[in-house]
Structures are given as C-alpha cells and as structure tokens.
Design a protein around this motif. Structure first.
Motif, PDB file in Angstrom:
ATOM      1  N   GLN A  85       8.503  -6.597 -11.365  1.00  0.00           N
ATOM      2  CA  GLN A  85       7.816  -6.227 -10.125  1.00  0.00           C
ATOM      3  C   GLN A  85       8.634  -5.359  -9.176  1.00  0.00           C
ATOM      4  O   GLN A  85       8.217  -4.459  -8.461  1.00  0.00           O
ATOM      5  N   ILE A 108       3.754  -7.337  -6.816  1.00  0.00           N
ATOM      6  CA  ILE A 108       4.447  -8.555  -6.581  1.00  0.00           C
ATOM      7  C   ILE A 108       3.655  -9.730  -7.467  1.00  0.00           C
ATOM      8  O   ILE A 108       2.342  -9.880  -7.468  1.00  0.00           O
ATOM      9  N   TRP A 146      11.200  -9.271  -5.074  1.00  0.00           N
ATOM     10  CA  TRP A 146      10.016  -9.318  -4.103  1.00  0.00           C
ATOM     11  C   TRP A 146      10.374  -8.132  -3.223  1.00  0.00           C
ATOM     12  O   TRP A 146       9.395  -7.289  -2.900  1.00  0.00           O
TER      13      TRP A 146
END
Ligand SMILES: C[S@@+](CC[C@H](N)C(=O)[O-])C[C@H]1O[C@@H](n2cnc3c(N)ncnc32)[C@H](O)[C@@H]1O
Length: 256
Positions: free
Chosen positions: A33, A39, A72
């Motif tokens: 990601q 994400i 993230w």
C-alpha cells in the motif's frame, strides 16, 4: 511524552524487540500500500476504496497513532494528505524512516505514547490507526487525547480486535475458540502471552468513553474476510471464525 506506566514501558520494550520480525512477517500484507497508495484495513486486508472509512484526505492533517513502519501514512501522503506518524517504539520508527528513504515521501515522525501526545488542541482533521496505538494504550487516556487534538468535526477512526474476539481466546491459546472464556466486564488492559499488554473495553464502555470525550459515534464497521485471492495471509481456521463472528471492528467517531 513516552510515559512511565508499566504497560507503556513494557510495550515499548517489547515492540523494540519484535519490530524487525513483525515487519518481515507482515510485509507481504502491509508493504504494497505504501507504493500504490491504496490502503487496506485489518487482518483481512479490506481496501479503503470499499470501506470508505477515511474518505477524501487531500490537504488534510492526518495523525497515525501507532504508525509502526508507516505504510498507511505513506499511502495517505501519496493520496495528498499531510500525515504525521506517531509511535512508541524507536525501532518501529526506524522502519518508518527506511520506508521514507525508499519511497522519497517525507513526513514528520514523532516518538510518544498515545496517552500523552505533543500536539496542541485542534491540530488534526483525522486521527486514525489500524491495529495501532488504540490496541495497546489505556483507552481512558488515549481516547480523550485523540479528541483533544482533533478539530471540531474531525474524524477519529481506528480498527482493532473486537471485544468478542478478545474474550474468546483462552489463556495460552494463539487464536479464538468457539466459547466465551475471558471476562467481558474485566476488559481494559490485558496481559498477552507474547509479553505485550493490549487494550480493549466492553462495547458499552467504548460508547460511553467516546461520548464523555465529546465524540459522536458514526459507525462500527465489522469487516469479514473476503473470498478469493488477495486477502490476508491468515490460516483458514481464523477465517472460518471470522465468517461466523466479528474478529475485528473499526470505530468511526466524530468530534462534535
Ligand atoms: C500492531 S502494530 C501496528 C502498526 C501498523 N498499523 C501496522 O499494522 O503495521 C502496533 C503499533 O502500536 C505501537 N504502540 C503500542 N503502544 C503504543 C502507545 N501507547 N502509543 C503509541 N504507539 C503505540 C507499537 O509500537 C506498534 O508500532
């Protein structure tokens, strides 16, 4: 800001010890990601594009509480947010810095405990975590801190192990069984077999704590494993459990 309480000291030491193994073991699920910007949430790896927990992030100030290796936050930086990564563990933040060098995406990294964060009131539009600090910090300190640093209308969103899953794990077991074995009303700080202290509350206590902190509940999402390729790397017994019962949940609450 790092805190000297036993559970915080303990968790900092343990996360420093297990950080390298954690990053190596979880890389197949969490690393991509950072490069795609797409994400995913939780152990079942459900994409944000399907869950729409955070929504549009362009130009928003976003704090990741317990960012670990910052996969993230890196993804959110790619999507135009202004992230800050906060973590208790210097080794986890070392992995964040390595990722920043690899991706060329730079944003502030802060070492602190979610129970006492070094930000002024109303600094962020979004505070979030995916199995991050809210899974380990004392909720009665971490939730009011998150509320304090959010702007009015700001979003607190975090995914964690569900209270039901928490009380279905027998002492010494690695995964949940099909009986309730733990004390539901005793949930708060839980000593795990891996040496970490994790945190959870009964559902009603979460809701009262949000309300007392000035946060309004918008949703409680209970993700389930999706069939087909590309999901998690967990074993099939865990998947079977999570198809019957909620193994994790994502709270979406908003500062009044
Ligand atoms: C399971 S990892 C999750 C990190 C990231 N979301 C991921 O999935 O890789 C939990 C993180 O929370 C951090 N953490 C634990 N207690 C914390 C606290 N009181 N304050 C801030 N971070 C904390 C740990 O150091 C660790 O990096």
């Amino acid at each position: 800001m790092i805190g000297n309480d036993t559970h915080v000291r303990n968790n900092r030491t343990r996360w420093n010890e297990i950080s390298d193994d954690y990053q190596r073991f979880n890389a197949p699920q969490i690393r991509e990601q950072a490069f795609t910007g797409d994400i995913t949430w939780g152990v079942w790896g459900i994409p944000e594009s399907r869950l729409n927990i955070l929504g549009h992030v362009v130009g928003l100030d976003v704090l990741e509480m317990g960012c670990g290796g910052s996969q993230w936050s890196t993804a959110l930086a790619r999507r135009g947010a202004r992230p800050v990564g906060l973590d208790l563990s210097e080794r986890q933040l070392h992995h964040s810095r390595t990722l920043q060098r690899e991706t060329g995406l730079d944003f502030p990294l802060v070492q602190a405990s979610a129970e006492d964060v070094p930000f002024a009131n109303g600094t962020f539009d979004i505070v979030f975590a995916d199995h991050g600090a809210f899974s380990f910090a004392d909720p009665y300190r971490a939730i009011p801190e998150a509320a304090r640093i959010l702007r009015p209308g700001g979003l607190l969103a975090f995914g964690h192990v569900s209270p039901i899953y928490e009380i279905s794990i027998a002492d010494g077991a690695e995964a949940a069984g099909d009986r309730l074995v733990g004390d539901y009303f005793g949930l708060r700080l839980i000593s795990d077999t891996d040496g970490l202290v994790s945190a959870n509350l009964p559902y009603g206590a979460w809701i009262r704590l949000f309300r007392d902190s000035g946060l309004l509940v918008e949703d409680l999402v209970e993700p389930q494993p999706e069939s087909g390729p590309g999901g998690s790397h967990r074993d099939s017994a865990e998947e079977a459990w999570a198809r019957r019962w909620p193994s994790e949940c994502i709270w979406k609450v908003r500062r009044a």
